[in-house]
Design an enzyme around this catalytic site. Structure first.
Site, PDB file in Angstrom:
ATOM      1  NE  ARG A 179      -2.401  -1.343   3.377  1.00 13.76           N
ATOM      2  CZ  ARG A 179      -1.963  -2.499   3.889  1.00 13.76           C
ATOM      3  NH1 ARG A 179      -2.119  -3.618   3.206  1.00 13.76           N
ATOM      4  NH2 ARG A 179      -1.384  -2.537   5.071  1.00 13.76           N
ATOM      5  CD  GLU A 188       0.924  -4.736  13.389  1.00 12.64           C
ATOM      6  OE1 GLU A 188       0.019  -4.286  12.686  1.00 12.64           O
ATOM      7  OE2 GLU A 188       2.125  -4.468  13.189  1.00 12.64           O
TER       8      GLU A 188
END
Length: 182
Positions: A70, A107
């Site tokens: 992205r 994460e």
């Protein structure tokens, strides 16, 4: 091009109204910030790119590096607007020539980034771009690999920062601009 704080606040509000939260993606417990509704609005996308480049107009940026995938969407038009070259920072094994790479923690796992060894000619002044700043591992690795190939990281630009994940801590000495904090 000048941008006022009220222009920026209007842009933030417009972006926030189009962001979509996707729970449990890509793994349970993760809330994904989906920017595709923002990208799907042509007028908002145009204004978004203008807003993202505004803080960097006087920084003499020579290259804009976009982090797969992205980050590519934002970085390429930012490079055009700044009159700079574009550098793709990709996942391992995706670039066709000699590369330098770096691993990093997400994460929700571990990954890596690579860039062509000749991506940064002498005196390259690089702006690193991604859509979301989360834990900071991805962008920290991206800045590291740009430095490995000789680029000077002038700053980092993000559409969104997820402040609870404290990604800014890994970039404490790097100038940064974030449009939307969530």
């Amino acid at each position: 091009m000048t941008e006022t704080s009220s222009d920026r606040e209007v842009l933030r509000t417009r972006v926030l109204s189009r962001l979509r939260d996707v729970p449990d993606f890509p793994k349970p417990g993760i809330t994904f910030k989906d920017i595709t509704p923002v990208l799907g609005d042509a007028g908002l996308l145009k204004d978004l790119i203008a807003g993202l480049v505004a803080p960097w107009w006087t920084a003499r940026i020579t290259h804009v590096a976009g982090i797969e995938s992205r980050g590519f969407i934002l970085a390429a038009p930012m490079a055009i607007a700044l009159g700079a070259a574009f550098i793709p920072i990709r996942k391992p094994g995706k670039l066709p020539w000699r590369t330098e790479g770096r691993a990093y923690a997400l994460e929700y796992g571990v990954d890596g980034l690579e860039v062509h060894t000749d991506a940064c000619p002498d005196h390259s002044r690089v702006l690193v771009v991604d859509d979301v700043l989360a834990t900071g591992g991805t962008v920290s690795a991206a800045c590291g690999v740009i430095r490995q190939v000789g680029g000077e990281v002038i700053g980092c630009s993000f559409l969104i920062s997820i402040d609870a994940l404290r990604g800014r801590a890994l970039l404490h000495d790097t100038p940064m601009d974030v449009l939307v904090n969530v």
